[in-house]
Design a protein around this motif. Structure first.
Motif, mmCIF file in Angstrom:
data_model
loop_
_atom_site.group_PDB
_atom_site.id
_atom_site.type_symbol
_atom_site.label_atom_id
_atom_site.label_comp_id
_atom_site.label_asym_id
_atom_site.label_seq_id
_atom_site.Cartn_x
_atom_site.Cartn_y
_atom_site.Cartn_z
ATOM 1 N N ALA A 168 0.839 -1.203 0.000
ATOM 2 C CA ALA A 168 0.000 0.000 0.000
ATOM 3 C C ALA A 168 0.873 1.253 0.000
ATOM 4 O O ALA A 168 1.962 1.264 0.586
ATOM 5 C CB ALA A 168 -0.909 -0.001 1.215
ATOM 6 N N LEU A 169 0.387 2.287 -0.658
ATOM 7 C CA LEU A 169 1.152 3.529 -0.754
ATOM 8 C C LEU A 169 0.501 4.631 0.072
ATOM 9 O O LEU A 169 -0.734 4.743 0.100
ATOM 10 C CB LEU A 169 1.241 3.986 -2.216
ATOM 11 N N PRO A 170 1.298 5.460 0.720
ATOM 12 C CA PRO A 170 0.744 6.615 1.445
ATOM 13 C C PRO A 170 0.082 7.587 0.465
ATOM 14 O O PRO A 170 0.569 7.770 -0.654
ATOM 15 C CB PRO A 170 1.971 7.252 2.106
ATOM 16 N N GLU A 171 -1.000 8.194 0.895
ATOM 17 C CA GLU A 171 -1.693 9.184 0.075
ATOM 18 C C GLU A 171 -1.736 10.513 0.826
ATOM 19 O O GLU A 171 -2.058 10.541 2.019
ATOM 20 C CB GLU A 171 -3.116 8.718 -0.245
ATOM 21 N N TYR A 172 -1.421 11.589 0.130
ATOM 22 C CA TYR A 172 -1.334 12.909 0.756
ATOM 23 C C TYR A 172 -2.494 13.792 0.301
ATOM 24 O O TYR A 172 -2.882 13.772 -0.873
ATOM 25 C CB TYR A 172 -0.001 13.571 0.409
ATOM 26 N N THR A 173 -3.019 14.552 1.249
ATOM 27 C CA THR A 173 -4.134 15.448 0.975
ATOM 28 C C THR A 173 -3.829 16.831 1.534
ATOM 29 O O THR A 173 -3.355 16.949 2.673
ATOM 30 C CB THR A 173 -5.434 14.923 1.630
ATOM 31 N N LEU A 174 -4.081 17.849 0.738
ATOM 32 C CA LEU A 174 -3.946 19.219 1.233
ATOM 33 C C LEU A 174 -5.181 19.547 2.056
ATOM 34 O O LEU A 174 -6.297 19.579 1.543
ATOM 35 C CB LEU A 174 -3.809 20.201 0.064
ATOM 36 N N VAL A 175 -4.984 19.784 3.348
ATOM 37 C CA VAL A 175 -6.093 20.061 4.254
ATOM 38 C C VAL A 175 -6.538 21.503 4.143
ATOM 39 O O VAL A 175 -7.729 21.809 4.019
ATOM 40 C CB VAL A 175 -5.708 19.731 5.709
ATOM 41 N N ARG A 176 -5.576 22.408 4.150
ATOM 42 C CA ARG A 176 -5.917 23.830 4.025
ATOM 43 C C ARG A 176 -4.655 24.635 3.724
ATOM 44 O O ARG A 176 -3.534 24.174 3.937
ATOM 45 C CB ARG A 176 -6.574 24.356 5.303
ATOM 46 N N SER A 177 -4.906 25.844 3.231
ATOM 47 C CA SER A 177 -3.832 26.824 3.068
ATOM 48 C C SER A 177 -4.377 28.145 3.576
ATOM 49 O O SER A 177 -5.538 28.473 3.344
ATOM 50 C CB SER A 177 -3.403 26.948 1.602
ATOM 51 N N GLU A 178 -3.552 28.881 4.278
ATOM 52 C CA GLU A 178 -4.020 30.122 4.880
ATOM 53 C C GLU A 178 -2.887 31.127 4.954
ATOM 54 O O GLU A 178 -1.714 30.781 4.859
ATOM 55 C CB GLU A 178 -4.589 29.860 6.278
ATOM 56 N N GLY A 179 -3.278 32.394 5.131
ATOM 57 C CA GLY A 179 -2.301 33.465 5.230
ATOM 58 C C GLY A 179 -2.134 34.194 3.908
ATOM 59 O O GLY A 179 -2.568 33.718 2.857
ATOM 60 N N PRO A 180 -1.475 35.357 3.938
ATOM 61 C CA PRO A 180 -1.246 36.126 2.708
ATOM 62 C C PRO A 180 -0.323 35.382 1.757
ATOM 63 O O PRO A 180 0.412 34.474 2.164
ATOM 64 C CB PRO A 180 -0.596 37.417 3.226
ATOM 65 N N ASP A 181 -0.348 35.756 0.486
ATOM 66 C CA ASP A 181 0.431 35.043 -0.533
ATOM 67 C C ASP A 181 1.920 34.992 -0.214
ATOM 68 O O ASP A 181 2.589 33.996 -0.483
ATOM 69 C CB ASP A 181 0.230 35.702 -1.908
ATOM 70 N N HIS A 182 2.445 36.069 0.358
ATOM 71 C CA HIS A 182 3.890 36.109 0.618
ATOM 72 C C HIS A 182 4.279 35.333 1.880
ATOM 73 O O HIS A 182 5.461 35.125 2.145
ATOM 74 C CB HIS A 182 4.362 37.565 0.742
ATOM 75 N N ARG A 184 2.291 32.314 3.060
ATOM 76 C CA ARG A 184 1.247 31.304 3.104
ATOM 77 C C ARG A 184 1.716 30.073 3.883
ATOM 78 O O ARG A 184 2.878 29.694 3.832
ATOM 79 C CB ARG A 184 0.844 30.894 1.690
ATOM 80 N N ARG A 185 0.781 29.475 4.607
ATOM 81 C CA ARG A 185 1.052 28.255 5.366
ATOM 82 C C ARG A 185 0.115 27.162 4.868
ATOM 83 O O ARG A 185 -1.080 27.385 4.661
ATOM 84 C CB ARG A 185 0.826 28.477 6.872
ATOM 85 N N TYR A 186 0.675 25.973 4.684
ATOM 86 C CA TYR A 186 -0.082 24.841 4.171
ATOM 87 C C TYR A 186 -0.137 23.733 5.223
ATOM 88 O O TYR A 186 0.831 23.518 5.961
ATOM 89 C CB TYR A 186 0.555 24.299 2.886
ATOM 90 N N THR A 187 -1.259 23.051 5.254
ATOM 91 C CA THR A 187 -1.418 21.885 6.132
ATOM 92 C C THR A 187 -1.774 20.686 5.267
ATOM 93 O O THR A 187 -2.714 20.759 4.462
ATOM 94 C CB THR A 187 -2.523 22.114 7.180
ATOM 95 N N ILE A 205 3.401 23.191 -0.134
ATOM 96 C CA ILE A 205 2.713 21.901 -0.046
ATOM 97 C C ILE A 205 3.729 20.780 0.159
ATOM 98 O O ILE A 205 3.518 19.866 0.967
ATOM 99 C CB ILE A 205 1.880 21.658 -1.318
ATOM 100 N N LYS A 206 4.867 20.869 -0.540
ATOM 101 C CA LYS A 206 5.905 19.840 -0.409
ATOM 102 C C LYS A 206 6.420 19.756 1.022
ATOM 103 O O LYS A 206 6.568 18.654 1.578
ATOM 104 C CB LYS A 206 7.057 20.137 -1.363
ATOM 105 N N VAL A 207 6.694 20.906 1.612
ATOM 106 C CA VAL A 207 7.212 20.926 2.980
ATOM 107 C C VAL A 207 6.164 20.394 3.953
ATOM 108 O O VAL A 207 6.486 19.648 4.886
ATOM 109 C CB VAL A 207 7.648 22.344 3.373
#
Length: 224
Positions: A168-182, A184-187, A205-207
């Motif tokens: 089985a392979l891990p699957e990644y999902t973007l939960v949310r992104s927030e903050g100004p463009d310069h 931005r924080r991703y979960t 998103i990668k981080v």
């Protein structure tokens, strides 16, 4: 102090600051000693190293960054840097201190380096201080970044899943992104066989996915 400029790589506009950085408290000098500069330099050093690690190690969490900083900035390593810069030859102590301790102690060397950093900060500002600290810690910072780049939590998690979860392979999902463009924080979250096993945050998103994989690996190791 001219003979030491080639070693420290910085020429003071106000030579009295460099002189003060090398003045031990035992001198009881009218113009003071290096203790206040040491306080300032310690804070500046922590900030500069923390900033360097924050940008060089985007997948590490607060605890890991703090441990890495502590491994770089400690009494032994600072004393070693002071020896490389030959600061011991410039530290001024009282005659009584010199009779009892002909050679500067590790603590004195550490204090002198921190005081020198404080003096550079007062003389040349943050950029000059950052240049100095980055240069004397260049090898250590590059080594840490290289070793971090070699480790990929996402690859490690995938290898573990293939071995223990019938491919089985891990699957990644973007939960949310927030903050100004310069700024931005991703979960992101990672699931394995439909079950969430880790969630992480990051400046991309990668981080965020790397952080999620790291947290998942820590949980797997803890429950092993």
């Amino acid at each position: 102090m001219e003979e030491n400029h080639s070693k420290i790589g910085y020429s003071f506009s106000d030579p009295s600051l460099e002189s003060l950085a090398y003045t031990h408290a035992s001198c009881n000098a009218d113009h003071g000693d290096n203790q206040r500069l040491e306080f300032l330099g310690d804070a500046a050093l922590d900030l500069i190293i923390a900033d360097a690690l924050y940008h060089r190690l985007p997948a590490q969490d607060e605890g890991a960054l703090d441990r890495t900083r502590a491994s770089l900035v400690n009494g032994r390593s600072l004393a070693a840097k002071a020896k490389e810069l030959d600061l011991g030859a410039h530290i001024r102590v009282s005659e009584s201190q010199r009779r009892h301790h002909p050679e500067p102690s590790e603590s004195m060397l550490e204090d002198a380096l921190e005081a020198l950093i404080g003096a550079i900060y007062l003389d040349g500002g943050l950029k000059a201080t950052r240049d100095f600290v980055s240069r004397i810690f260049k090898n250590e910072l590059e080594s840490i970044e290289a070793s971090s780049d070699q480790r990929n939590p996402k690859s490690e998690l995938q290898e573990w899943a293939q071995k223990h979860c019938a491919g089985a392979l891990p699957e990644y999902t973007l939960v949310r992104s927030e903050g100004p463009d310069h700024k931005r924080r991703y979960t992101a979250s990672v699931q394995l066989e439909g079950k969430p096993i880790g969630k992480g945050e990051g400046s991309s998103i990668k981080v965020a996915e790397m952080a999620a994989a790291e947290i998942a690996l820590e949980a797997i190791e803890k429950n092993a």
